[in-house]
Write a protein that holds these residues in place. Sequence first.
Motif, mmCIF file in Angstrom:
data_model
loop_
_atom_site.group_PDB
_atom_site.id
_atom_site.type_symbol
_atom_site.label_atom_id
_atom_site.label_comp_id
_atom_site.label_asym_id
_atom_site.label_seq_id
_atom_site.Cartn_x
_atom_site.Cartn_y
_atom_site.Cartn_z
ATOM 1 N N CYS A 29 0.817 -1.223 0.000
ATOM 2 C CA CYS A 29 0.000 0.000 0.000
ATOM 3 C C CYS A 29 0.847 1.269 0.000
ATOM 4 O O CYS A 29 0.401 2.318 -0.492
ATOM 5 C CB CYS A 29 -0.936 0.002 1.208
ATOM 6 N N SER A 30 2.058 1.174 0.538
ATOM 7 C CA SER A 30 2.918 2.365 0.601
ATOM 8 C C SER A 30 3.431 2.786 -0.774
ATOM 9 O O SER A 30 3.968 3.891 -0.921
ATOM 10 C CB SER A 30 4.116 2.094 1.522
ATOM 11 N N LYS A 31 3.263 1.937 -1.775
ATOM 12 C CA LYS A 31 3.790 2.232 -3.105
ATOM 13 C C LYS A 31 2.905 3.180 -3.909
ATOM 14 O O LYS A 31 3.283 3.593 -5.007
ATOM 15 C CB LYS A 31 3.993 0.921 -3.883
ATOM 16 N N ILE A 32 1.716 3.472 -3.390
ATOM 17 C CA ILE A 32 0.812 4.375 -4.116
ATOM 18 C C ILE A 32 0.310 5.469 -3.179
ATOM 19 O O ILE A 32 0.426 5.372 -1.955
ATOM 20 C CB ILE A 32 -0.396 3.614 -4.718
ATOM 21 N N ASP A 33 -0.269 6.498 -3.778
ATOM 22 C CA ASP A 33 -0.984 7.541 -3.033
ATOM 23 C C ASP A 33 -2.333 6.954 -2.626
ATOM 24 O O ASP A 33 -3.238 6.821 -3.454
ATOM 25 C CB ASP A 33 -1.167 8.770 -3.924
ATOM 26 N N LYS A 34 -2.476 6.594 -1.368
ATOM 27 C CA LYS A 34 -3.662 5.861 -0.923
ATOM 28 C C LYS A 34 -4.932 6.684 -0.996
ATOM 29 O O LYS A 34 -6.036 6.127 -1.044
ATOM 30 C CB LYS A 34 -3.432 5.345 0.505
ATOM 31 N N GLU A 35 -4.809 7.979 -1.027
ATOM 32 C CA GLU A 35 -5.991 8.839 -1.103
ATOM 33 C C GLU A 35 -6.520 8.988 -2.521
ATOM 34 O O GLU A 35 -7.731 9.102 -2.730
ATOM 35 C CB GLU A 35 -5.674 10.227 -0.534
ATOM 36 N N GLU A 37 -4.794 7.460 -5.758
ATOM 37 C CA GLU A 37 -4.491 6.506 -6.818
ATOM 38 C C GLU A 37 -5.302 5.226 -6.661
ATOM 39 O O GLU A 37 -5.798 4.909 -5.574
ATOM 40 C CB GLU A 37 -2.994 6.209 -6.840
ATOM 41 N N LYS A 38 -5.414 4.490 -7.775
ATOM 42 C CA LYS A 38 -6.283 3.304 -7.811
ATOM 43 C C LYS A 38 -5.481 2.020 -7.670
ATOM 44 O O LYS A 38 -4.449 1.836 -8.301
ATOM 45 C CB LYS A 38 -7.073 3.282 -9.123
ATOM 46 N N LEU A 39 -6.003 1.117 -6.829
ATOM 47 C CA LEU A 39 -5.465 -0.231 -6.665
ATOM 48 C C LEU A 39 -6.471 -1.216 -7.248
ATOM 49 O O LEU A 39 -7.653 -1.186 -6.894
ATOM 50 C CB LEU A 39 -5.205 -0.522 -5.183
ATOM 51 N N VAL A 40 -6.005 -2.074 -8.146
ATOM 52 C CA VAL A 40 -6.881 -3.068 -8.771
ATOM 53 C C VAL A 40 -6.471 -4.461 -8.287
ATOM 54 O O VAL A 40 -5.302 -4.833 -8.360
ATOM 55 C CB VAL A 40 -6.792 -3.001 -10.313
ATOM 56 N N ILE A 41 -7.445 -5.209 -7.775
ATOM 57 C CA ILE A 41 -7.226 -6.582 -7.328
ATOM 58 C C ILE A 41 -7.655 -7.508 -8.459
ATOM 59 O O ILE A 41 -8.824 -7.536 -8.843
ATOM 60 C CB ILE A 41 -8.044 -6.885 -6.059
ATOM 61 N N ALA A 42 -6.695 -8.260 -9.000
ATOM 62 C CA ALA A 42 -6.977 -9.196 -10.094
ATOM 63 C C ALA A 42 -7.192 -10.586 -9.512
ATOM 64 O O ALA A 42 -6.263 -11.205 -8.989
ATOM 65 C CB ALA A 42 -5.832 -9.201 -11.100
ATOM 66 N N THR A 43 -8.423 -11.085 -9.594
ATOM 67 C CA THR A 43 -8.781 -12.385 -9.012
ATOM 68 C C THR A 43 -8.813 -13.486 -10.068
ATOM 69 O O THR A 43 -9.495 -14.496 -9.901
ATOM 70 C CB THR A 43 -10.155 -12.286 -8.326
ATOM 71 N N ILE A 44 -8.060 -13.316 -11.130
ATOM 72 C CA ILE A 44 -8.117 -14.217 -12.282
ATOM 73 C C ILE A 44 -7.719 -15.640 -11.915
ATOM 74 O O ILE A 44 -8.279 -16.612 -12.425
ATOM 75 C CB ILE A 44 -7.209 -13.689 -13.411
ATOM 76 N N ALA A 45 -6.736 -15.795 -11.012
ATOM 77 C CA ALA A 45 -6.191 -17.117 -10.716
ATOM 78 C C ALA A 45 -7.117 -17.978 -9.865
ATOM 79 O O ALA A 45 -7.038 -19.201 -9.897
ATOM 80 C CB ALA A 45 -4.844 -16.974 -10.006
ATOM 81 N N THR A 46 -7.994 -17.357 -9.105
ATOM 82 C CA THR A 46 -8.785 -18.103 -8.127
ATOM 83 C C THR A 46 -10.146 -18.517 -8.683
ATOM 84 O O THR A 46 -10.721 -17.832 -9.526
ATOM 85 C CB THR A 46 -8.990 -17.281 -6.844
ATOM 86 N N GLU A 47 -10.654 -19.626 -8.173
ATOM 87 C CA GLU A 47 -11.996 -20.074 -8.515
ATOM 88 C C GLU A 47 -13.036 -19.495 -7.557
ATOM 89 O O GLU A 47 -14.224 -19.795 -7.670
ATOM 90 C CB GLU A 47 -12.057 -21.599 -8.518
ATOM 91 N N LEU A 63 -6.130 -0.611 5.489
ATOM 92 C CA LEU A 63 -4.779 -0.059 5.404
ATOM 93 C C LEU A 63 -4.763 1.318 4.753
ATOM 94 O O LEU A 63 -3.684 1.866 4.502
ATOM 95 C CB LEU A 63 -3.865 -1.020 4.639
ATOM 96 N N GLY A 64 -5.941 1.853 4.467
ATOM 97 C CA GLY A 64 -6.039 3.251 4.055
ATOM 98 C C GLY A 64 -6.222 3.526 2.584
ATOM 99 O O GLY A 64 -6.288 4.691 2.173
ATOM 100 N N VAL A 65 -6.319 2.484 1.744
ATOM 101 C CA VAL A 65 -6.492 2.705 0.304
ATOM 102 C C VAL A 65 -7.950 3.058 0.026
ATOM 103 O O VAL A 65 -8.861 2.318 0.397
ATOM 104 C CB VAL A 65 -6.072 1.471 -0.507
ATOM 105 N N LYS A 66 -8.177 4.171 -0.655
ATOM 106 C CA LYS A 66 -9.541 4.676 -0.869
ATOM 107 C C LYS A 66 -10.169 4.150 -2.158
ATOM 108 O O LYS A 66 -11.389 3.941 -2.213
ATOM 109 C CB LYS A 66 -9.529 6.213 -0.907
ATOM 110 N N ASN A 67 -9.363 3.961 -3.199
ATOM 111 C CA ASN A 67 -9.900 3.619 -4.517
ATOM 112 C C ASN A 67 -9.482 2.214 -4.916
ATOM 113 O O ASN A 67 -8.321 1.986 -5.283
ATOM 114 C CB ASN A 67 -9.413 4.622 -5.562
#
Length: 279
Positions: A29-35, A37-47, A63-67
């Motif tokens: 989470c520290s790698k982006i501006d949590k207020e 910037e956008k974080l995308v969760i890719a669930t492609i591998a899981t059933e 952990l503070g990520v808004k988007n």
Amino acid sequence: MEEKLKGNLIIIGGAEDKKGEKEILKEVCSKIDKENEKLVIATIATELPKEVGAEYTDIFKKLGVKNIDILDIAQRDDACRESNIALIKNASLVFFTGGDQLRITSLVGGTPLYDALKQSVENGCVFVGTSAGASVVSDTMIITGEDEESPKKWTLKMSPGLGLIKDVIIDQHFAQRGRIGRLLTGVAENPESLGIGIDEDTAIMVNPKAEFQVIGSGAVYVIDGSSISYTNVSEQYPEEVLSMFDIKMHVLKCGDKFALSERHPIKEDKQEENEDSRC
């Protein structure tokens, strides 16, 4: 020397701490501006994309990520949809969950979404993968092999990965599942590639200089087959135990660094290393 990668990667050995201090996920989470910037969760591998997506969404929100958005690709047509491609293009960080790495490459490989992912990483988007999401990041990936067995030539199956990092083979859940044999086999078959085994709750952070640093509670094992003087690996006698001479291995802990292009650890002041708050 050919460039190993473009962009920043965080490659997690799986089973990262989700309930305690969450040191690895905090670092993600520290790698982006949590207020903003956008974080995308890719669930492609899981059933279980809904359940896994909801779990990580809850963690990252705490952990503070808004988007946060979810990218779920259930069939190859989904990887051609503009709405899904836009998710990747607008993301500052993409987090690939665990599951089956072959699902990722078979559903995404060769699609417009794959092209968008590669371009986004080159443009600065941070790629994070855990478990299957870790294995898939390299150009050659292990898809199946025997755990806790002596290395044998016939037990390992490999396939092309996403190719976001070159000339490495990554294995995860490493010490916990006894995967040294299958990674040794992978390196014997591909000695130009470094084998990297990552323990659970452990990660490597790779920068565009092709250097990585270890974080987390376990170890990272780097197997270098470039100096192998003999090996019996071949299609002949596939059930034989693998034999090879003069292979090199490094064992790294939290704070240790490694230069992939030069194939050696980076020696730094241990006092500075010990002051790293992540270790």
